[in-house]
Design an enzyme around this catalytic site. Structure first.
Site, PDB file in Angstrom:
ATOM      1  N   SER A 240       0.844  -1.186   0.000  1.00  0.00           N
ATOM      2  CA  SER A 240       0.000   0.000   0.000  1.00  0.00           C
ATOM      3  C   SER A 240       0.882   1.241   0.000  1.00  0.00           C
ATOM      4  O   SER A 240       2.107   1.134   0.010  1.00  0.00           O
ATOM      5  CB  SER A 240      -0.901  -0.006   1.232  1.00  0.00           C
ATOM      6  OG  SER A 240      -0.092   0.129   2.380  1.00  0.00           O
ATOM      7  N   LYS A 241       0.224   2.389   0.026  1.00  0.00           N
ATOM      8  CA  LYS A 241       0.936   3.675  -0.075  1.00  0.00           C
ATOM      9  C   LYS A 241       2.099   3.817   0.895  1.00  0.00           C
ATOM     10  O   LYS A 241       3.095   4.461   0.594  1.00  0.00           O
ATOM     11  CB  LYS A 241      -0.055   4.824   0.152  1.00  0.00           C
ATOM     12  CG  LYS A 241      -0.805   5.181  -1.103  1.00  0.00           C
ATOM     13  CD  LYS A 241      -1.175   6.669  -1.088  1.00  0.00           C
ATOM     14  CE  LYS A 241      -1.595   7.118  -2.458  1.00  0.00           C
ATOM     15  NZ  LYS A 241      -2.923   6.609  -2.851  1.00  0.00           N
ATOM     16  N   ARG A 242       1.948   3.222   2.091  1.00  0.00           N
ATOM     17  CA  ARG A 242       3.032   3.413   3.069  1.00  0.00           C
ATOM     18  C   ARG A 242       4.313   2.696   2.618  1.00  0.00           C
ATOM     19  O   ARG A 242       5.394   2.966   3.123  1.00  0.00           O
ATOM     20  CB  ARG A 242       2.590   2.979   4.470  1.00  0.00           C
ATOM     21  CG  ARG A 242       2.505   1.498   4.683  1.00  0.00           C
ATOM     22  CD  ARG A 242       1.714   1.161   5.933  1.00  0.00           C
ATOM     23  NE  ARG A 242       1.105  -0.131   5.787  1.00  0.00           N
ATOM     24  CZ  ARG A 242       1.648  -1.261   6.188  1.00  0.00           C
ATOM     25  NH1 ARG A 242       2.819  -1.253   6.780  1.00  0.00           N
ATOM     26  NH2 ARG A 242       1.029  -2.409   6.009  1.00  0.00           N
TER      27      ARG A 242
END
Ligand code: GLU
Length: 473
Positions: A240-242
């Site tokens: 994911s984005k992280r």
């Protein structure tokens, strides 16, 4: 039998890297078998629908060079057909009208919870006479899921996976407002489009059991399933984005080449021995479902960078020039082409390539970065004017000639230290302190441009003149 695979994205506004890999595997599988790869947009969520979101996905597919066959299908446009099939299932006795109101369902669930039973729909209308239907309640259509035994998916990646019928309820096919559910639409479309193989993320495995029930109820051929493990980040969590950029377009903007991205995504979940560098042609020849990994692969940016560096190095120089320079100045284009072999050897991304070659595109007057200015602040006027004279005197302005001139200048003014001549020259010619061989860069820039750039640098030289400094000491 012609193999037909599909890519059915929901237009969310961008293409997730996981979806890109799914698209790639479907594309490779189809191309390997001389089959077809088709695209269907799952656009039934009209409230959130936008054409831009569809375009974003198609642009990503195009950028990845995953070409599709035939017209793109809109799931929304097939809705009448989905409704027709729901009604056909009723006629076949494989589905039924359920007249429960939302309030009744809520009460049913609350009671089941209180009694410690499953809260799934208790099938109260499955065998009830529709004549008993309450007035004014628009019904939903539900499938008659099997009451006994289990449903098994013979998955090409996961092996045989079964779920007991106790865990499958009579799910809804058509809502009370007459709209088909996702579960129904997918099956009808997959059938109508002749899909033979469904390769997708394993987050859809649970749907596969339900979808199989619909295929069987209609007496349709069940496609071959291959559910591939999702991509994880370095810490093992779902990517994911992280963990980093999740959208394909972001990778394009960061300067990755589509062929590097394809190679990377291919290896992220599929292996051919120890091969790391696999061209697309080779991938088409080798791709199969047997070698798709069963466990989630972790996204590794260093690996992607090294593959990108490889493909940059292999890429055609003219193509790279077009990718990093969108103006029409032929002189600049020619310089970039001449310098490309050396530049691309050093770069990991197009962004880096563009940054490191930008000195070729500069027009006088241009700015000097802090480090270059610092070198000029030290007052290398004598070196630069000496170089001007030597350059003018060269019989031909080649890298060798420039180097020779610099060596002679160093011997005369800098105790033979070539760096002390090359650094001011680099600062003067590029406005920076990093570049490929400055002798070669000088040849590419040409005598006239070099003399003008040196003249510009002389105007920026600092008060503190190291020649004078040296004398006074
Ligand atoms: N539209 C679904 C998604 O974007 C794909 C459904 C499928 O592959 O069956 O996740």
């Amino acid at each position: 039998m012609t193999i037909i695979t599909r890519f059915p994205p929901s237009p969310t506004g961008f293409m997730h890297i996981g979806n890109a890999r799914t698209a790639l595997y479907n594309w490779l599988y189809a191309r390997h078998h001389g089959g077809k790869f088709v695209v269907r947009i799952e656009d039934t969520d009209r409230a959130r629908h936008s054409e831009e979101a569809v375009l974003a996905i198609l642009n990503s597919l195009k950028w990845l060079e995953l070409d599709w066959d035939g017209e793109i299908v809109s799931q929304f446009e097939q809705r009448d057909r989905h409704v027709e099939i729901a009604k056909e299932l009723i006629a076949k006795g494989q589905a039924y009208y359920c007249y429960c109101t939302p309030e009744e369902l809520t009460a049913m669930r609350a009671q089941a919870k209180e009694e410690g039973r499953s809260t799934s729909y208790d099938r109260r209308w499955r065998d009830r006479d529709p004549a008993e239907a309450p007035e004014g309640v628009p019904p939903v259509i539900r499938i008659k899921a099997p009451l006994e035994g289990e449903t098994t998916i013979h998955d090409q990646v996961q092996g045989d996976v079964s779920v007991s019928s106790d865990n499958l309820d009579d799910f809804i096919l058509l809502r009370s407002d007459g709209t088909p559910t996702y579960m129904l639409s997918v099956v009808v479309d997959d059938h109508d489009m002749g899909i033979t193989h469904i390769i997708r993320g394993d987050d859809h495995l649970n749907n596969a059991f339900r979808q199989k029930i619909i295929f069987e109820a209609m007496g349709w051929d069940i496609p071959v399933y291959a559910h591939i493990p999702l991509i994880h980040g370095a810490d093992g969590g779902k990517f994911s984005k992280r963990h980093g950029a999740t959208g394909v377009e972001e990778y394009k903007d960061m300067g990755y080449l589509p062929e590097a991205m394809r190679n990377y995504l291919l290896r992220l979940g599929w292996a051919h021995g120890d091969d790391e560098i696999i061209s697309t042609a080779q991938a088409v020849e080798w791709f199969d479902l047997d070698h798709v990994g069963k466990s989630a692969a972790r996204f590794d940016f260093a690996k992607l960078d090294s593959l990108n560096a490889h493909y940059l190095n292999e890429a055609d120089d003219d193509r790279l020039v077009d990718l990093i320079y969108d103006e029409q100045d032929e002189i600049v284009k020619q310089r970039l082409k001449s310098g490309m072999a050396e530049l691309k050897d050093r770069a990991k991304t197009l962004k880096q390539l563009s940054d490191e070659s930008s000195f070729y595109t500069k027009k006088i007057p241009f700015d000097f970065d802090e480090k270059a200015q610092k070198i000029l602040d030290e007052g290398p006027m004598k070196v630069l004017t000496d170089l001007q004279d030597r350059f003018k005197a060269l019989p031909s302005f080649t890298a060798e000639g420039v180097e020779q001139a610099c060596r002679e200048c160093a011997d005369e003014l800098r105790e033979g230290k070539l760096g002390k001549v090359a650094m001011p020259l680099r600062a003067a010619l590029t406005g920076t302190t990093v570049s490929p061989s400055i002798f070669h860069a000088a040849e590419i820039l040409g005598l006239e441009e070099c003399l003008e750039r040196i003249a510009q640098a002389l105007g920026k030289c600092g008060e503190k003149n190291i020649e004078q400094h040296a004398v006074s000491n």
